[in-house]
Write a protein that holds these residues in place. Structure first.
Motif, short mmCIF file in Angstrom:
data_model
loop_
_atom_site.label_atom_id
_atom_site.label_comp_id
_atom_site.label_asym_id
_atom_site.label_seq_id
_atom_site.Cartn_x
_atom_site.Cartn_y
_atom_site.Cartn_z
N HIS A 14 0.82 -1.21 0.00
CA HIS A 14 0.00 0.00 0.00
C HIS A 14 0.85 1.26 0.00
N ASP A 16 3.70 3.45 -2.26
CA ASP A 16 4.50 3.70 -3.46
C ASP A 16 5.04 5.13 -3.38
N ASP A 18 7.23 6.80 -5.11
CA ASP A 18 7.27 7.57 -6.36
C ASP A 18 5.90 8.14 -6.69
N GLN A 19 4.90 7.29 -6.48
CA GLN A 19 3.52 7.72 -6.72
C GLN A 19 3.16 8.91 -5.84
N LEU A 20 3.57 8.82 -4.57
CA LEU A 20 3.29 9.92 -3.64
C LEU A 20 3.91 11.21 -4.12
N LYS A 22 4.87 12.00 -7.13
CA LYS A 22 4.27 12.45 -8.38
C LYS A 22 2.97 13.20 -8.11
N LYS A 23 2.21 12.66 -7.20
CA LYS A 23 0.94 13.27 -6.81
C LYS A 23 1.22 14.65 -6.18
#
Length: 156
Positions: A14, A16, A18-20, A22-23
């Motif tokens: 749950h 990531d 990189d995702q965080l 990027k967001k």
DNA sequence: GCCAACGTTGGC
DNA sequence: GCCAACGTTGGC
């Protein structure tokens, strides 16, 4: 109150980093159902506090980056939702039981700081997350430990 | 996948 | 209010 430091754990499934990044927006850090951690959230966390973001349940558990608490602690809405697995029939809007915060991602470490490295560093002796059997999903971090972890990541 | 460790639950 | 049983966490 002075700025404090924390470590927030999340399972690899749950989490990531990189995702965080990027967001780039604050994310809700919800579903805490432990009374000790609840007390830290409700009574001690403040906007501006800094957070080590730690990934657990993976081959190489590690601190992947840092974040900042983005707003005052507030009641976790899932406790009021009968359909949620995190529903708590004892909680009411007037007397919420469970609290949460939002975390703004600040930086992904170029070099994550692994649990193994942290255990090997005597400067981190006594750090709560390193204690045997520790199961708190959030733990307070001493300022010296914070500095040490950032130095290990090659950050300032 | 295993299992030690620990917080929580619930029977008494 | 105690404490055994249970469920979950999380490193290995």
């Amino acid at each position: 109150m002075a700025k404090r430091y924390w470590l927030f754990k999340r399972e690899a499934d749950h989490f990531d980093m990189d995702q965080l990044m990027k967001k780039g927006k604050p994310v809700p850090w919800k579903n805490v159902r432990n009374f000790t951690v609840r007390n830290w959230i409700r009574d001690e966390m403040k906007p501006g506090d800094r957070v080590l973001l730690y990934q657990s349940r993976t081959d190489d558990p590690a601190v992947l980056g840092i974040g900042e608490i983005a707003r005052e602690p507030y009641p976790d809405p899932a406790q009021f939702d009968p359909k949620s697995p995190y529903y708590d029939p004892k909680a009411t809007k007037e007397k919420p039981i469970w609290y949460m915060v939002d975390v703004e991602p600040v930086k992904a470490f170029k070099k994550p700081v692994t649990l193994a490295e942290m255990r090997a560093n005597p400067a981190l002796d006594g750090m709560m997350v390193l204690r045997k059997g520790n199961r708190f999903s959030m733990t307070p971090v001493e300022p010296e430990h914070w500095k040490t972890v950032l130095a290990m990541a090659g950050e300032r």
